[in-house]
Design a protein around this motif. Structure first.
Motif, PDB file in Angstrom:
ATOM      1  N   GLU A  57       0.835  -1.205   0.000  1.00  0.00           N
ATOM      2  CA  GLU A  57       0.000   0.000   0.000  1.00  0.00           C
ATOM      3  C   GLU A  57       0.869   1.255   0.000  1.00  0.00           C
ATOM      4  O   GLU A  57       0.581   2.224  -0.705  1.00  0.00           O
ATOM      5  N   TYR A  74       3.870   5.710  -5.640  1.00  0.00           N
ATOM      6  CA  TYR A  74       3.946   5.747  -7.102  1.00  0.00           C
ATOM      7  C   TYR A  74       2.715   6.397  -7.732  1.00  0.00           C
ATOM      8  O   TYR A  74       2.836   7.072  -8.764  1.00  0.00           O
ATOM      9  N   ARG A  75       1.562   6.230  -7.119  1.00  0.00           N
ATOM     10  CA  ARG A  75       0.364   6.893  -7.666  1.00  0.00           C
ATOM     11  C   ARG A  75       0.535   8.407  -7.657  1.00  0.00           C
ATOM     12  O   ARG A  75       0.173   9.082  -8.624  1.00  0.00           O
ATOM     13  N   TRP A  90       3.950   1.456  -1.119  1.00  0.00           N
ATOM     14  CA  TRP A  90       4.605   1.502  -2.433  1.00  0.00           C
ATOM     15  C   TRP A  90       3.662   2.069  -3.492  1.00  0.00           C
ATOM     16  O   TRP A  90       4.019   2.960  -4.269  1.00  0.00           O
ATOM     17  N   GLU A  91       2.445   1.548  -3.524  1.00  0.00           N
ATOM     18  CA  GLU A  91       1.480   1.971  -4.540  1.00  0.00           C
ATOM     19  C   GLU A  91       1.075   3.427  -4.358  1.00  0.00           C
ATOM     20  O   GLU A  91       0.930   4.165  -5.343  1.00  0.00           O
TER      21      GLU A  91
END
Length: 250
Positions: A101, A107-108, A103-104
């Motif tokens: 979560e 990057y989002r 990491w995402e």
């Protein structure tokens, strides 16, 4: 007169860039974006008088909402001349502490949202040319143990900028990338909570560099990763701008 979009404009480097660019006579229309409306109102109050400034509190990871907004801006002003991508996110963790979560989310915000807004802006910008400036970080070119998601996302922005510089050149679009070193921002407080912010580079100093880059005299510096950092020598300090050659880690 030119139209400029700045993301992450409610504080820090985004605010400093907005204020600095508002001093430019050839930029009349500003669209400043961030998630915090109060901060945007404060930024607007610091910008030069006589400019047409619109502010929108928006989550850049709401991709469809961003696309709709850019379409409305492009249709209203006819073109978009400048896009400054500053908005960023950091929750520094080591590899074993980094959740998917975390990491995402990193990057989002730091990568996907820049891809999304840039793509939409270029649909208008390709008609008349323009300039795009992405704010990366020196963490994207040097090892940063404990900052895995953040540092790698900034490396992605450097690569994206260099690729787009060549890909968009046929449209007369110049793409710049700056990698600030230690700078006294709210994001920096998260990355280095024990650091004295008065001893490092200030956002206004980065804003001045960006203003120069986007002027006519900065035209030869597109397509390169430009390092902006403060050098302290005895009792004096100065901001140093360097260009990192491709493949070279400083």
């Amino acid at each position: 007169m030119k139209t400029c979009i700045v993301t992450g404009a409610s504080r820090g480097i985004g605010r400093a860039i907005s204020v600095a660019l508002s001093q430019q006579e050839d930029i009349q229309n500003f669209i400043i974006l961030a998630r915090t409306e109060e901060g945007l109102v404060e930024t607007k109050g610091l910008m030069a008088a006589g400019k047409n400034i619109e502010h929108y509190h928006i989550d850049l990871t709401n991709y469809e909402e961003v696309q709709t907004l850019v379409q409305a801006i492009g249709q209203k002003y006819g073109t978009i001349d400048l896009l400054i991508n500053v908005a960023g996110y950091a929750d520094p963790k080591s590899l074993l502490e980094t959740t998917i979560e975390n990491w995402e989310t990193t990057y989002r915000i730091n990568v996907h949202s820049i891809f999304n807004i840039t793509k939409e802006v270029v649909k208008f910008m390709k008609r008349t040319g323009g300039k795009i400036l992405n704010v990366a970080s020196t963490s994207g070119i040097t090892p940063r143990p404990g900052w895995l998601a953040y540092a790698s996302s900034k490396a992605a922005i450097i690569s994206m900028s260099q690729t787009l510089s060549e890909e968009l050149s046929d449209y007369g679009i110049l793409v710049y990338c700056i990698s600030p070193g230690r700078c006294a921002t709210e994001l920096r407080k998260i990355l280095a909570p024990d650091e004295d912010p008065t001893t490092i580079m200030q956002p206004e100093e980065v804003g001045d560099v960006v203003r120069h880059l986007l002027s006519d005299s900065g035209v030869c510096l597109d397509g390169q990763n430009i390092i902006v950092r403060k050098q302290v020598k005895k009792q004096t300090a100065s901001v140093k701008v360097e260009v990192a050659p491709a493949g070279v880690v400083k």
